[in-house]
Design a protein around this motif. Structure first.
Motif, PDB file in Angstrom:
ATOM      1  N   ARG A   1      83.167  36.762  -1.607  1.00  0.00           N
ATOM      2  CA  ARG A   1      83.501  38.154  -1.344  1.00  0.00           C
ATOM      3  C   ARG A   1      84.530  38.622  -2.371  1.00  0.00           C
ATOM      4  NH1 ARG A   1      82.670  39.531   4.076  1.00  0.00           N
ATOM      5  NH2 ARG A   1      83.192  41.660   3.407  1.00  0.00           N
TER       6      ARG A   1
ATOM      7  N   GLU B   1      87.241  43.759  -1.125  1.00  0.00           N
ATOM      8  CA  GLU B   1      86.456  43.914   0.099  1.00  0.00           C
ATOM      9  C   GLU B   1      87.123  43.256   1.306  1.00  0.00           C
ATOM     10  OE1 GLU B   1      82.650  42.256  -0.613  1.00  0.00           O
ATOM     11  OE2 GLU B   1      82.140  43.620  -2.246  1.00  0.00           O
ATOM     12  N   VAL B   2      87.925  42.218   1.053  1.00  0.00           N
ATOM     13  CA  VAL B   2      88.433  41.433   2.180  1.00  0.00           C
ATOM     14  C   VAL B   2      89.953  41.392   2.280  1.00  0.00           C
ATOM     15  CG1 VAL B   2      86.390  39.956   2.333  1.00  0.00           C
ATOM     16  CG2 VAL B   2      88.272  39.312   0.792  1.00  0.00           C
TER      17      VAL B   2
ATOM     18  N   SER C   1      93.934  42.267   6.470  1.00  0.00           N
ATOM     19  CA  SER C   1      92.487  42.320   6.279  1.00  0.00           C
ATOM     20  C   SER C   1      91.803  42.704   7.579  1.00  0.00           C
ATOM     21  CB  SER C   1      91.962  40.963   5.810  1.00  0.00           C
ATOM     22  OG  SER C   1      90.549  40.961   5.741  1.00  0.00           O
ATOM     23  N   SER C   2      90.760  43.484   7.441  1.00  0.00           N
ATOM     24  CA  SER C   2      89.909  43.785   8.600  1.00  0.00           C
ATOM     25  C   SER C   2      88.705  42.858   8.632  1.00  0.00           C
ATOM     26  CB  SER C   2      89.443  45.244   8.540  1.00  0.00           C
ATOM     27  OG  SER C   2      88.738  45.489   7.330  1.00  0.00           O
ATOM     28  N   ALA C   3      88.512  42.079   7.558  1.00  0.00           N
ATOM     29  CA  ALA C   3      87.361  41.182   7.461  1.00  0.00           C
ATOM     30  C   ALA C   3      87.729  39.729   7.707  1.00  0.00           C
ATOM     31  CB  ALA C   3      86.720  41.318   6.072  1.00  0.00           C
ATOM     32  N   LEU C   4      89.003  39.397   7.576  1.00  0.00           N
ATOM     33  CA  LEU C   4      89.444  38.021   7.721  1.00  0.00           C
ATOM     34  C   LEU C   4      90.436  37.896   8.870  1.00  0.00           C
ATOM     35  CD1 LEU C   4      90.188  37.186   3.963  1.00  0.00           C
ATOM     36  CD2 LEU C   4      88.037  36.835   5.202  1.00  0.00           C
TER      37      LEU C   4
ATOM     38  N   GLN D   1      82.533  31.920   8.022  1.00  0.00           N
ATOM     39  CA  GLN D   1      82.349  32.809   9.161  1.00  0.00           C
ATOM     40  C   GLN D   1      83.623  32.826  10.025  1.00  0.00           C
ATOM     41  OE1 GLN D   1      79.634  34.789   9.590  1.00  0.00           O
ATOM     42  NE2 GLN D   1      79.013  33.986   7.579  1.00  0.00           N
ATOM     43  N   ALA D   2      83.706  33.804  10.911  1.00  0.00           N
ATOM     44  CA  ALA D   2      84.922  34.070  11.665  1.00  0.00           C
ATOM     45  C   ALA D   2      85.402  32.864  12.473  1.00  0.00           C
ATOM     46  CB  ALA D   2      84.713  35.266  12.586  1.00  0.00           C
TER      47      ALA D   2
ATOM     48  N   GLN E   1      86.997  30.396  10.171  1.00  0.00           N
ATOM     49  CA  GLN E   1      88.259  30.990   9.709  1.00  0.00           C
ATOM     50  C   GLN E   1      89.365  30.748  10.733  1.00  0.00           C
ATOM     51  OE1 GLN E   1      88.287  35.123   8.565  1.00  0.00           O
ATOM     52  NE2 GLN E   1      86.179  35.019   7.805  1.00  0.00           N
TER      53      GLN E   1
END
Length: 405
Positions: free
Chosen positions: A34, A38-39, A117-120, A163-164, A167
């Motif tokens: 990514r 973006e992240v 981050s909204s993605a991590l 993936q979440a 993580q």
């Protein structure tokens, strides 16, 4: 999901399945590349009038390897905001690796990034910023004397992320590991403070072991010394695979850890005398430069250590406890003596006669041994805690290398 790896500069290149060397059981999916933009986001909020009691984090508060130190009360004009669970990363001199996972909100220096981050997962992002893949990008700095990490470099780089669920597991692992390290550091700090307090109380004779009430006698260091001599240069020492060379230039004032160097070359022409080697119980003082005032007690019974030319060795008489004298040199009386004596034009320095004139106090050999034994045990505990912290830091570094791509 991409099947890419990176070329070390954060650029996409075709490659094998992207996954770390070490993973939690049950996770086999490839990690996804990514783009940084973006992240990862850098917070740019400001507050016009920060409350007086708000936490204020400056660069000096961030600890190398993670954590906080010092006074966090508002004392600057900082208005840049960070939020709870943000990752604070020192962008000035990023090679110092200063970061903190915020457990509160507050204001910070402009030389600190507040990352979110909204993605991590927040904990994973914090671990990611300590990984080689992030630090390699942060180290592509602008400026020479005051290098700073550039956000554009981070934004355009590519980072591998799982993936979440994975993580979360990775983030929690490193959070627990860092909490363990922090707990050990707090133990070490408390133990060092306890020792400093005991040094002051015992050598000011405000606290004594039961059964001792005799007055201490004043004397000179030279009065209780068999001899004093200066160290010798490395070029005058033969190298036979066993000789070690003592320097105390960078001795740690708290842990008393000191570097002992192997001699660098096997073709030394001169022979050193047996008398040049340190004996167990020898007390060594630094005599020149910024190290003036630092001391070292040779507790080892090995006879392969030679002291450097900028050191002075004192060999104490047989009826004196070396540990007692050494610990007395760590007290405030000794520090005051050094501060006065070392003031000279040019490079500061103290010679052997000046050290010999230093005033100290003696009690019976029995009480000397009691006091020396107490502080010797404290030093052993401090050294053991320091080693444990170092090993935990090494373990953390190894896990960061193995659990990130």
């Amino acid at each position: 999901m991409s099947d890419y790896t990176t070329d070390g500069k954060g650029q996409n290149t075709m490659g094998k399945k992207l996954q770390p060397k070490l993973r939690f059981r049950g996770f086999t999916d490839a990690w996804e590349q990514r783009k940084g933009a973006e992240v990862i986001c850098v917070r740019r909020d400001n507050i016009a009038n920060p409350p007086k009691d708000i936490v204020d984090v400056e660069l000096e508060n961030l600890i190398e390897g993670g954590g906080l130190q010092g006074d966090l009360s508002l004392r600057t004009a900082s208005t840049s905001v960070f939020h709870e669970h943000d990752t604070l990363f020192g962008r000035l001199r990023p090679y110092l690796r200063k970061f903190w996972f915020a457990n509160t909100s507050g204001v910070k220096s402009g030389e600190i990034w507040s990352l979110y981050s909204s993605a991590l997962k927040p904990e994973f992002l914090y671990a990611l910023t300590q990984s080689a893949q992030f630090l390699n990008q942060a180290l592509q700095t602008a400026g020479t004397k005051m290098p700073r990490a550039e956000w554009k470099t981070i934004a355009e780089a590519y980072f591998a992320v799982p993936q979440a669920e994975e993580q979360e597991k990775i983030g929690i692992l490193f959070q627990k590991l860092e909490q363990l390290i922090d707990a050990e550091k707090r133990k070490l700090d408390l133990l060092q403070k306890k020792k400093r307090a005991l040094l002051r109380q015992i050598f000011e004779q405000k606290l004594r072991f039961a059964g001792y009430n005799n007055p201490w006698e004043r004397c000179r260091l030279g009065d209780i010394t068999e001899f004093a001599d200066y160290g010798i240069a490395a070029s005058a020492i033969p190298y036979d695979g066993t000789v070690r060379y003592l320097r105390i230039t960078d001795i740690d004032d708290e842990t008393r850890q000191v570097n002992i160097y192997e001699l660098p070359s096997p073709d030394m022409k001169h022979r050193s005398r047996k008398e040049d080697y340190l004996r167990q119980g020898d007390l060594v003082f630094a005599r020149t430069g910024a190290s003036v005032g630092k001391t070292y007690l040779n507790r080892s019974d090995r006879d392969d250590i030679v002291h450097a030319g900028f050191l002075i060795r004192f060999r104490l008489k047989d009826n004196i406890c070396p540990e007692f004298i050494y610990q007395q040199t760590l007290g405030e009386n000794y520090r005051k003596f050094i501060a006065i004596t070392s003031q000279r034009s040019g490079q500061p320095g103290i010679n052997s006669s000046e050290y010999a004139d230093w005033t100290l106090y003696l009690t019976s050999i029995e009480e000397q041994n009691q006091i020396g034994g107490l502080f010797g045990q404290l030093d052993e505990l401090i050294a053991a805690l320091t080693q444990k912290i170092d090993l935990l830091m090494i373990k953390k570094k190894a896990l960061l290398q193995q659990m990130f791509v």
